[in-house]
Each structure stands twice: as structure tokens, then as C-alpha cells.
Scaffold this motif. Sequence first.
Motif, PDB file in Angstrom:
ATOM      1  N   LEU A   1      28.940   7.630  29.515  1.00  0.00           N
ATOM      2  CA  LEU A   1      30.233   7.776  30.191  1.00  0.00           C
ATOM      3  C   LEU A   1      30.073   8.579  31.486  1.00  0.00           C
ATOM      4  O   LEU A   1      30.664   8.247  32.517  1.00  0.00           O
ATOM      5  CB  LEU A   1      31.253   8.481  29.286  1.00  0.00           C
ATOM      6  CG  LEU A   1      31.973   7.639  28.250  1.00  0.00           C
ATOM      7  CD1 LEU A   1      32.873   8.513  27.381  1.00  0.00           C
ATOM      8  CD2 LEU A   1      32.801   6.556  28.914  1.00  0.00           C
ATOM      9  N   CYS A   2      29.270   9.616  31.421  1.00  0.00           N
ATOM     10  CA  CYS A   2      29.042  10.456  32.606  1.00  0.00           C
ATOM     11  C   CYS A   2      28.300   9.685  33.686  1.00  0.00           C
ATOM     12  O   CYS A   2      28.636   9.800  34.873  1.00  0.00           O
ATOM     13  CB  CYS A   2      28.278  11.720  32.214  1.00  0.00           C
ATOM     14  SG  CYS A   2      29.261  12.827  31.180  1.00  0.00           S
TER      15      CYS A   2
ATOM     16  N   ASN B   1      28.321   6.438  34.157  1.00  0.00           N
ATOM     17  CA  ASN B   1      29.268   5.471  34.718  1.00  0.00           C
ATOM     18  C   ASN B   1      30.251   6.162  35.669  1.00  0.00           C
ATOM     19  O   ASN B   1      30.613   5.608  36.711  1.00  0.00           O
ATOM     20  CB  ASN B   1      30.037   4.755  33.599  1.00  0.00           C
ATOM     21  CG  ASN B   1      29.164   3.798  32.818  1.00  0.00           C
ATOM     22  OD1 ASN B   1      28.097   3.397  33.277  1.00  0.00           O
ATOM     23  ND2 ASN B   1      29.610   3.437  31.626  1.00  0.00           N
TER      24      ASN B   1
ATOM     25  N   MET C   1      38.268   4.718  29.222  1.00  0.00           N
ATOM     26  CA  MET C   1      37.641   5.803  29.959  1.00  0.00           C
ATOM     27  C   MET C   1      38.271   7.120  29.529  1.00  0.00           C
ATOM     28  O   MET C   1      39.459   7.202  29.247  1.00  0.00           O
ATOM     29  CB  MET C   1      37.821   5.588  31.472  1.00  0.00           C
ATOM     30  CG  MET C   1      37.111   6.639  32.285  1.00  0.00           C
ATOM     31  SD  MET C   1      37.298   6.450  34.067  1.00  0.00           S
ATOM     32  CE  MET C   1      36.319   5.005  34.349  1.00  0.00           C
ATOM     33  N   ASN C   2      37.480   8.133  29.504  1.00  0.00           N
ATOM     34  CA  ASN C   2      37.918   9.472  29.111  1.00  0.00           C
ATOM     35  C   ASN C   2      38.953  10.017  30.101  1.00  0.00           C
ATOM     36  O   ASN C   2      38.834   9.829  31.305  1.00  0.00           O
ATOM     37  CB  ASN C   2      36.664  10.360  29.078  1.00  0.00           C
ATOM     38  CG  ASN C   2      36.956  11.737  28.554  1.00  0.00           C
ATOM     39  OD1 ASN C   2      37.796  12.439  29.123  1.00  0.00           O
ATOM     40  ND2 ASN C   2      36.271  12.111  27.500  1.00  0.00           N
TER      41      ASN C   2
END
Length: 187
Positions: free
Chosen positions: A154-155, A157, A1-2
Motif C-alpha cells: 500500500l505504501c 503504491n 485505499m487506506n
Amino acid sequence: MNEDIQFILDGTEEAMQSAITHLKKEFANIRAGKASPAMLGSVMVDYYGSQTPLSQVANVNTPDGRTISIQPWEKAMIHEIEKAIMNANLGFNPMNNGESVIINVPPLTEERRKDLVKQAKAEAEDAKVGVRNDRKNANNEIKKLEKDGLAEDLCRNAEVDVQDLTDSYIKKIDEILVVKEKEILTV
């Protein structure tokens, strides 16, 4: 994850936890039948011209379930403490014996218990609003990251994770409210 997303999630969870902490503090001020020093937590005393919390000018304790005893550190403060309790409009009638202030906490009537439940529900709703505002702020931060080039999946999620956090904290608020409601309504 970022890392940026993790930072947003951690900050959001911390903000939501502070809403729970605030709710518990507010619930401590709502009396539920037995005397507690927390009932006087909002009382501010005029201490030589400045508004000071009662706990900083006196020792507050409960010798039994129906009595609050306030022992001022300076006898000259007895009348100021009585006045502050009356001005706080808590429904108490303080008495002094020259040494301390004594408050007899009357038993709650059925009507008063229902009013206190309404007050508790309003506090819980305020906490839920705070949690939802934290969700909104987190989602806005995630949208900014998406505009700055972060991958769309990603956003998405991250937004799901924020919603899961929100749901869990709303559930916690409901659970805390049920316990407080039961406490208030128990005779």
C-alpha cells in the motif's frame, strides 16, 4: 485505499495546487508589453505611518494598453503614491496632474524581454522546487505510516501515486511557463 493514505494524497495535491496558484500570481506581476493593474500589486504606500497596498488607497485602472491611471481616494496621498512607485523600483516614472497619478508603460526592449523570460523561468523553477518539497513531505508521511504497521505494498503504491501527482504538476508548471514566455516575447 487506506484513509490515511488518501488524506496524505489530498493534502499533497492541495499543496501542489497552491504552488501553481502562487506561480500564476507571480507571473501576473511580470509585465508582458501591455499595462495591467497587477503590475503595481507589490507597491506599498506609506498611509499615515503604516505600509498599505496601493489598491487599498487608490483606484488603479488601465485606460489603454500603455497607460496605468491611479486615482487616490484622498488627494493628499498623490505624493506618497508617487514615492512608493519610485521606491518599488519597477522601472516606471509616475507623473501627476494634481488629481491622479499617471504611468506611461514604455514598450519592452529585446534585452528587457530576455530578462523577463529569465525572471519567469526562475519563478517556475521555484514552483517546481515547492512541488518537489511537497512530494518529499508526502513520502515522509507515507514512511511513517509504514513504520506504524501499514502494508508495504500500500505504501509503495501511494509513493507511486505521489510521484504521478508530482509529474503532472511539474508538467502544468512547464505549460504555464511556455504560455508566459510566448506572451513576453511577442512584440
